[in-house]
Write a protein that holds these residues in place. Structure first.
Motif, PDB file in Angstrom:
ATOM      1  N   ALA A  22      40.792  40.895  39.704  1.00 53.58           N
ATOM      2  CA  ALA A  22      40.632  41.534  41.015  1.00 53.58           C
ATOM      3  C   ALA A  22      40.807  43.043  40.914  1.00 53.58           C
ATOM      4  CB  ALA A  22      41.636  40.942  42.005  1.00 53.58           C
ATOM      5  N   VAL A  23      41.774  43.493  40.121  1.00 53.07           N
ATOM      6  CA  VAL A  23      42.000  44.929  39.961  1.00 53.07           C
ATOM      7  C   VAL A  23      40.827  45.569  39.223  1.00 53.07           C
ATOM      8  CG1 VAL A  23      43.501  46.689  38.940  1.00 53.07           C
ATOM      9  CG2 VAL A  23      44.505  44.703  40.081  1.00 53.07           C
ATOM     10  N   VAL A  24      40.329  44.912  38.185  1.00 48.63           N
ATOM     11  CA  VAL A  24      39.167  45.438  37.464  1.00 48.63           C
ATOM     12  C   VAL A  24      37.971  45.550  38.419  1.00 48.63           C
ATOM     13  CG1 VAL A  24      37.461  44.960  35.661  1.00 48.63           C
ATOM     14  CG2 VAL A  24      39.901  44.669  35.176  1.00 48.63           C
ATOM     15  N   CYS A  25      37.740  44.528  39.212  1.00 49.44           N
ATOM     16  CA  CYS A  25      36.620  44.553  40.167  1.00 49.44           C
ATOM     17  C   CYS A  25      36.785  45.677  41.185  1.00 49.44           C
ATOM     18  CB  CYS A  25      36.499  43.211  40.879  1.00 49.44           C
ATOM     19  SG  CYS A  25      35.900  41.885  39.815  1.00 49.44           S
ATOM     20  N   ALA A  26      37.995  45.876  41.678  1.00 49.88           N
ATOM     21  CA  ALA A  26      38.247  46.956  42.637  1.00 49.88           C
ATOM     22  C   ALA A  26      38.005  48.316  41.998  1.00 49.88           C
ATOM     23  CB  ALA A  26      39.679  46.864  43.165  1.00 49.88           C
TER      24      ALA A  26
END
Length: 82
Positions: free
Chosen positions: A50-54
């Motif tokens: 999720a952090v990578v996608c954000a």
């Protein structure tokens, strides 16, 4: 090196690199213990994803990512800093 240690090593690298772009990621995403249960590892992996996608989303909005694909779908890749 067993599979879990390899996985944790890769996650360590990803978290360290993300922390250069998003201050506080390393402290917000403490790595799981190698003896963690499978569902705990999966939960960490989901948070990291999720952090990578954000981060990639912010790169797209900031004009620092390149799209690979077509008008229907694409994979966005941040442009490496020089």
């Amino acid at each position: 090196m067993d599979r879990r240690h390899k996985l944790l090593s890769v996650w360590t690298d990803i978290v360290r690199l993300l922390d250069h772009h998003i201050e506080g990621v390393a402290s917000a995403l403490p790595l799981p213990n190698p003896s963690s249960r499978g569902y705990e590892l999966k939960a960490f992996e989901d948070c990291l994803d999720a952090v990578v996608c954000a981060w990639v989303g912010t790169c797209v909005l900031g004009g620092t990512a390149t799209a690979y694909g077509d008008d229907t779908s694409a994979i966005w890749v941040p442009i490496a800093a020089k």
